[in-house]
Structures are given as C-alpha cells and as structure tokens.
Design a protein around this motif. Structure first.
Motif, PDB file in Angstrom:
ATOM      1  N   THR A 108       4.192 -40.112  -5.516  1.00  0.00           N
ATOM      2  CA  THR A 108       4.748 -38.603  -4.243  1.00  0.00           C
ATOM      3  C   THR A 108       3.672 -37.645  -3.196  1.00  0.00           C
ATOM      4  OG1 THR A 108       3.459 -36.607  -5.992  1.00  0.00           O
ATOM      5  CG2 THR A 108       5.593 -37.650  -6.726  1.00  0.00           C
ATOM      6  N   GLY A 109       2.452 -37.909  -3.128  1.00  0.00           N
ATOM      7  CA  GLY A 109       1.997 -37.880  -1.931  1.00  0.00           C
ATOM      8  C   GLY A 109       2.344 -36.416  -1.476  1.00  0.00           C
ATOM      9  N   ALA A 144      13.298 -32.581   2.243  1.00  0.00           N
ATOM     10  CA  ALA A 144      12.572 -31.541   2.121  1.00  0.00           C
ATOM     11  C   ALA A 144      11.721 -30.909   1.151  1.00  0.00           C
ATOM     12  CB  ALA A 144      13.712 -30.308   2.743  1.00  0.00           C
ATOM     13  N   PRO A 145      10.449 -31.127   1.626  1.00  0.00           N
ATOM     14  CA  PRO A 145       9.827 -30.432   0.165  1.00  0.00           C
ATOM     15  C   PRO A 145       9.889 -28.720   0.189  1.00  0.00           C
ATOM     16  CG  PRO A 145       8.310 -30.370   1.863  1.00  0.00           C
ATOM     17  CD  PRO A 145       9.738 -30.985   2.020  1.00  0.00           C
ATOM     18  N   TRP A 182       1.494 -28.593  -3.493  1.00  0.00           N
ATOM     19  CA  TRP A 182       2.666 -29.462  -4.141  1.00  0.00           C
ATOM     20  C   TRP A 182       3.161 -29.682  -3.333  1.00  0.00           C
ATOM     21  CZ3 TRP A 182      -1.466 -30.025  -7.623  1.00  0.00           C
ATOM     22  CH2 TRP A 182      -1.923 -29.139  -8.277  1.00  0.00           C
ATOM     23  N   GLY A 183       3.088 -29.990  -2.377  1.00  0.00           N
ATOM     24  CA  GLY A 183       4.359 -30.021  -0.946  1.00  0.00           C
ATOM     25  C   GLY A 183       4.400 -30.976  -1.402  1.00  0.00           C
ATOM     26  N   THR A 184       5.353 -31.917  -2.398  1.00  0.00           N
ATOM     27  CA  THR A 184       6.849 -32.765  -2.976  1.00  0.00           C
ATOM     28  C   THR A 184       7.270 -32.951  -2.166  1.00  0.00           C
ATOM     29  OG1 THR A 184       5.880 -32.480  -5.187  1.00  0.00           O
ATOM     30  CG2 THR A 184       7.677 -33.950  -5.316  1.00  0.00           C
ATOM     31  N   GLY A 185       6.969 -34.250  -1.430  1.00  0.00           N
ATOM     32  CA  GLY A 185       8.599 -34.352  -0.058  1.00  0.00           C
ATOM     33  C   GLY A 185       7.925 -34.313   1.292  1.00  0.00           C
TER      34      GLY A 185
END
Length: 391
Positions: A190-191, A115-116, A141-144
C-alpha cells in the motif's frame, strides 16, 4: 477518457479482469513496499477509480453494493491492492462533501481523484487567516500518497468563541511531503507513507467540517443520489473489512489449489491412495467461519443501504462492531489455514503467508479497536449510550 458511465455489472467485470494482474504482481509490489505503476495504470484504464464519483463529473455514481463487489474481488487477488483501491474509491466519496466550487475544480479534467485521507485530526494544527487557513503537521498511514493528485488531512481549528472544531483540508499533492516510514510486516504494497505539511495555505473553499463530512450532511445537499446520504464511517469500514475478507478467501482458495495438487500427485504415485493432506476438518471450520463473516458483512451492507443517514448513532456503532467481528473471524480462519499448510506456508512468496501478514496488519485499523467496539455494542444491548465518536 470516455465520460460514459459504466453499469454495476460492467464495473464488477472490470475488477474480475484485473485479478490475474494483481495476483501476478502481488509479491513484486510487496517487495517494493509500494503500489506498482503498472497496476495503478491498469486500474485507471479499467475506469474503476470513478466508481463513486457523481455522473455530473463523468463518474459512474455506483452505490455501496457495487463498491462491495469490486473491492472484494480485487482483495481476493491481493488484499493490499484491494485495500488501496478501496481507499481511493471511498476517499473520492469524501470530496463529494466539500464545497461544490471545489468539487468542480477537482473533477474538471478527469472523472476521478486519487488521494490519501486521514481521520487523525490530532496529527496537525491549523490557524485561520484571511481567506483560509495555514496548516502544518505530520500524519501517519497515508494510504494512496504514492500516486496521489490531492491530499486530505484533518486538524482542530479554534472558533471565535474559543471552542475547537475539527476540519478537513484538501491540498494538491505537490504542496505536501511524503516521508517513507513504511517498514511493516503486512499491507506492504500500500506504500502508506507519512504525510508532512509545512505551513501550507488552504483556501476556505477547500475545507469542510468533519461532522458534515462524516454524517453526509454536506454531500446530500449537493448530490441527489442515495449514495451521498450515506455516513462516511460505514463506507470506510467496508473499505477496510472487505480487504480482510478478501485476504481470507484468497488464502482458502490458494490452500485448496495447493492441496488438490498434492492429492493428485499422491494418487498418481500411490495407485489411487489418497493421502490425508492438511487436516480437512480444520480447513472446513475455517471455510465455514469465512462464509459466516461474509454473511455478516452482507447483512450490514443491506442495513446501511436501507437506513443510511437515518440510522441512529447506536445503529451506526453496531455496524462497525459487526464489521470488526467479521474481520476477527477471518483473521482466526487464516491463522488456522496457515497452521495446516506445512513448512511451505512460511515462505515469504507464499500467497497464504502474505494473506496472514496482510490480515494481521490490516485488522489493527483504529476503526476496529476490539475492546472499544465490543464495549460500545455491549452498552447498546443494555440501552446505554455509546462512547465512540467514530460512527
């Protein structure tokens, strides 16, 4: 998937086993601007995603010292993937502060969650309705988000007395949109796309107070292990800082490997004459700086594990400031290494150049705002109250 938990040494070894794959795929993932399925599947197979999940849900319930070693090991190979995995691990920790009913739902079918999560409570808005909340907004910045099962976002909610309170909301991945805005100089793989939520209903069982979550108040009431008495912000700090330390250590290791090869080649050509490659004194100072940064982070780790939720706000603030200082040390060290690498250090495929790009980007995380952190630490030294709420 087996529910047998892995011991700390086994988890660290599993991370070591992944190093060749992460190194091999680092440039490909950077070009793709997102984590590769192959890499995520390998980490899943290694069972690292369950590192911080309680044993009652099939996780390993490993403490911060194991998290430290696993994150650093992966980050030496690829700082972006180390960052992503570290965030996945600590975001799973977030879920342990949500209502127990919801935790059982999340971990019903697997011993991990991807989860981000975002601390930016200003990114959206939430309105209380019968049985829960209607949430809308857009968070950066939704890392994940690329491989997510769930999504965690924050927003302010009006209480009955008119005051505003920050809450976190959990929602299934299919109920949110991922917006590809990830055109960045570093941490490319990291997308970390934007997260957009359009009027999604979130039941109350999938919400938690920001203060309960960050202070480990709710998690410690449900789970007995010492990990779950640890404030959230220091764990987030380690997730970010270890990736930067790993980038620096990886750059130094690559420089040593490249330069030793050049020296050997020169010796073979010149009949034993050693050419002075790369300004050894500059690299020596960089290496010592990186070593010192690691010592700072390990000292903070020991302090966090000793005090946990008993630490004062001032102490928590000092933890993050010391982490920030270690990161800035690493950034300077990598810049120095690049300065003596030669023209080849400018090639995009160079691991040293990638380390510079990653650390230049990752060190700008809001948690490590240099002026704010140093100012608060200065206030602490003068027995004045700190101002940051991110402790």
């Amino acid at each position: 998937m087996s529910n047998t938990h892995l011991e700390p040494a086994e988890l660290i070894q599993a991370a070591e086993n992944l190093v060749p794959l992460l190194r091999e795929k680092a440039r490909e993932a950077e070009i793709a601007r997102k984590p590769l399925d192959e890499v995520i599947d390998a980490i899943r197979e290694a069972r690292l995603f369950s590192l911080m999940v309680p044993k009652c849900y099939g996780g390993h319930e490993a403490d911060l010292d194991t998290f430290f070693e696993v994150s650093l090991t992966l980050s030496r190979a690829d700082a972006s993937m180390g960052w992503l995995v570290s965030f996945y691990l600590e975001h799973a920790f977030w879920f342990c502060g949500f209502p127990e009913e919801f935790q059982k739902e999340v971990f019903a079918n697997q011993s991990y969650v991807l989860a981000p999560a975002t601390l930016n409570i200003g990114g959206g808005k939430a309105k209380e309705v019968d049985g829960g909340y209607r949430v809308s907004g857009r968070w950066q910045w939704g890392t994940g988000i690329i491989h997510a099962d769930w999504v965690l976002v924050g927003a302010m909610v009006a209480s009955e007395d008119g005051s505003m309170a920050p809450l976190f909301f959990a929602m299934p991945r299919e109920e949110v949109d991922a917006i590809d805005t990830w055109h960045v100089a570093g941490m490319c793989s990291t997308g970390s796309y934007d997260i957009e939520v359009n009027d999604v209903f979130v039941p109350k069982s999938r919400t938690v107070s920001m203060f309960d979550l960050t202070n480990a108040t709710s998690a410690s009431q449900i789970h007995n292990g010492p990990l779950y008495r640890t404030p959230l912000i220091p764990i987030l700090g380690f997730a970010s800082a270890l990736s930067m330390l790993g980038a620096a250590q990886g750059a130094l290791e690559e420089y040593q490997s490249q330069t030793k090869a050049k020296i050997a080649a020169n010796q073979a050509r010149a009949g034993g004459t050693i050419k002075d490659e790369g300004k050894p004194s500059v690299v020596a100072e960089a290496a010592l700086t990186i070593d010192a940064a690691e010592l700072i982070l390990r000292d903070v780790l020991r302090d966090v594990m000793e005090q946990r939720d008993a630490a004062s706000p001032e102490t928590r603030g000092s933890w993050i400031t010391r982490m920030a200082h270690a990161i800035f040390m690493c950034r300077r060290a990598v810049q120095d290494i690049v300065s003596v690498t030669g023209a080849s250090g400018s090639r995009l495929e160079s691991p040293i150049q990638r380390a510079l790009r990653d650390i230049s980007t990752g060190s700008n995380h809001v948690l490590f705002d240099r002026e704010a952190r140093y100012a608060d630490y200065g206030r602490t030294l003068l027995d004045q109250p700190i101002q940051s709420m991110m402790v």
